[in-house]
Design a protein around this motif. Structure first.
Motif, PDB file in Angstrom:
ATOM      1  N   PRO A 127       5.881   7.815 -40.197  1.00 44.40           N
ATOM      2  CA  PRO A 127       6.516   7.239 -41.386  1.00 44.40           C
ATOM      3  C   PRO A 127       7.210   5.921 -41.078  1.00 44.40           C
ATOM      4  CG  PRO A 127       6.927   9.595 -41.267  1.00 44.40           C
ATOM      5  CD  PRO A 127       6.282   9.214 -39.966  1.00 44.40           C
ATOM      6  N   ALA A 128       7.119   4.973 -42.008  1.00 47.00           N
ATOM      7  CA  ALA A 128       7.655   3.630 -41.786  1.00 47.00           C
ATOM      8  C   ALA A 128       9.174   3.588 -41.824  1.00 47.00           C
ATOM      9  CB  ALA A 128       7.084   2.672 -42.822  1.00 47.00           C
ATOM     10  N   ASP A 129       9.812   4.620 -42.400  1.00 46.98           N
ATOM     11  CA  ASP A 129      11.279   4.597 -42.482  1.00 46.98           C
ATOM     12  C   ASP A 129      11.939   5.219 -41.258  1.00 46.98           C
ATOM     13  OD1 ASP A 129      10.662   7.246 -42.853  1.00 46.98           O
ATOM     14  OD2 ASP A 129      11.938   7.528 -44.623  1.00 46.98           O
ATOM     15  N   ALA A 130      11.176   5.414 -40.181  1.00 44.78           N
ATOM     16  CA  ALA A 130      11.708   6.051 -38.980  1.00 44.78           C
ATOM     17  C   ALA A 130      12.731   5.163 -38.280  1.00 44.78           C
ATOM     18  CB  ALA A 130      10.575   6.377 -38.017  1.00 44.78           C
ATOM     19  N   THR A 131      13.713   5.792 -37.654  1.00 42.88           N
ATOM     20  CA  THR A 131      14.660   5.080 -36.808  1.00 42.88           C
ATOM     21  C   THR A 131      14.053   4.890 -35.420  1.00 42.88           C
ATOM     22  OG1 THR A 131      15.687   7.103 -35.993  1.00 42.88           O
ATOM     23  CG2 THR A 131      16.616   6.125 -38.015  1.00 42.88           C
ATOM     24  N   PHE A 132      14.700   4.068 -34.625  1.00 41.02           N
ATOM     25  CA  PHE A 132      14.263   3.918 -33.237  1.00 41.02           C
ATOM     26  C   PHE A 132      14.447   5.225 -32.471  1.00 41.02           C
ATOM     27  CE2 PHE A 132      14.340  -0.596 -34.125  1.00 41.02           C
ATOM     28  CZ  PHE A 132      13.300  -1.072 -33.335  1.00 41.02           C
ATOM     29  N   ASN A 133      15.412   6.024 -32.870  1.00 42.86           N
ATOM     30  CA  ASN A 133      15.603   7.304 -32.203  1.00 42.86           C
ATOM     31  C   ASN A 133      14.399   8.215 -32.451  1.00 42.86           C
ATOM     32  OD1 ASN A 133      17.609   8.843 -30.587  1.00 42.86           O
ATOM     33  ND2 ASN A 133      17.363  10.306 -32.249  1.00 42.86           N
ATOM     34  N   ARG A 134      13.861   8.162 -33.675  1.00 38.57           N
ATOM     35  CA  ARG A 134      12.683   8.975 -33.969  1.00 38.57           C
ATOM     36  C   ARG A 134      11.464   8.456 -33.209  1.00 38.57           C
ATOM     37  NH1 ARG A 134      10.086  10.662 -39.866  1.00 38.57           N
ATOM     38  NH2 ARG A 134       9.339  12.710 -39.193  1.00 38.57           N
ATOM     39  N   LEU A 135      11.347   7.143 -33.083  1.00 43.67           N
ATOM     40  CA  LEU A 135      10.257   6.583 -32.291  1.00 43.67           C
ATOM     41  C   LEU A 135      10.377   7.039 -30.836  1.00 43.67           C
ATOM     42  CD1 LEU A 135       7.799   4.792 -31.862  1.00 43.67           C
ATOM     43  CD2 LEU A 135       9.326   2.799 -31.796  1.00 43.67           C
TER      44      LEU A 135
END
Length: 232
Positions: free
Chosen positions: A24-32
């Motif tokens: 998803p494009a709304d991901a945070t860097f933490n999710r990445l």
């Protein structure tokens, strides 16, 4: 839902260790970070950190990291900039270059990975650099391959990839290839010991189906915790 197709490549690996993921494009860097950890054999993603990590956005002099000490040091620098600059630059001429290097490091903006999203930076620059474990020094390049407007899932999906990723604390790229040599050589005197260590590290051969189950599981687990937090 808007999403990104990204390619994650481990620098220095030969043959190249890589993964292609839709997220998803709304991901945070933490999710990445969680995604990179999950599609490899590392253990520093959700639910807790294992080593320090950072994303570098050099064109904007930003570092996104879970290094709390670095974050607090930058906050202190912002509040006391003039005094700190004066103290650092008050050196003999032969040490001035080193002092200015230290000052440039302090000027780098430190952001926490939970508070900044990937969309602006991936779309603007097309890629970000990621480093995990300052000891082993794993370097990754995350590249935006294309944008999708009709992604139907709320969680990331692994769609392609190649090669088995290293386990934790194996000693960087050189240590990993030494590990593989022993791990796959049943006649090596350290083979059984290495297999036991690999099991302790949760080492697995590349298994896309398993990875996708974990990506989906993490999404729903995090959603459950968010609902609990919302209810107090």
């Amino acid at each position: 839902m808007k999403a990104y197709q990204i390619k994650i490549e481990l620098a220095g690996s030969e043959p190249l260790i890589w993964r292609r993921v839709i997220m998803p494009a709304d991901a945070t860097f933490n999710r990445l970070h969680d995604v990179i950890q999950t599609v490899t054999n590392f253990k520093g993603g959700y639910p807790g950190a294992y080593h320090l990590f950072e994303f570098a956005i050099p064109d904007e002099n930003i570092k996104v990291t879970n290094d709390e000490e670095a974050y607090q040091e930058h906050q202190n620098f912002k509040k006391n900039r003039k005094a700190i600059e004066a103290k650092i630059l008050d050196v003999e001429p032969e040490f001035e270059e080193m002092a200015r290097f230290q000052l440039r490091n302090l000027e780098t903006v430190i952001r926490k990975p939970t508070g900044i999203k990937i969309d602006t930076y991936l779309e603007k620059y097309g890629s970000v650099e990621y480093m995990y474990d300052y000891g082993d020094g794993w370097q990754f390049l995350v590249t935006l391959e294309k944008m999708l407007d009709d992604y139907h899932y709320g969680y990331p999906t692994l769609i392609d990839g190649a090669e088995t990723a290293p386990p934790e604390d194996v000693g960087g790229i050189p240590g990993y290839y030494e590990f593989l040599e022993i791990y796959h050589d049943e006649k090596h005197p350290e083979h059984e010991e290495m297999k036991e260590w690999a099991n302790e590290q949760l080492f697995r051969e590349y298994d896309p189906e398993f990875i996708n189950r974990i990506l989906k599981f993490i999404h729903y687990k995090k959603t459950e915790w968010d609902l609990i937090d919302d209810k107090g």
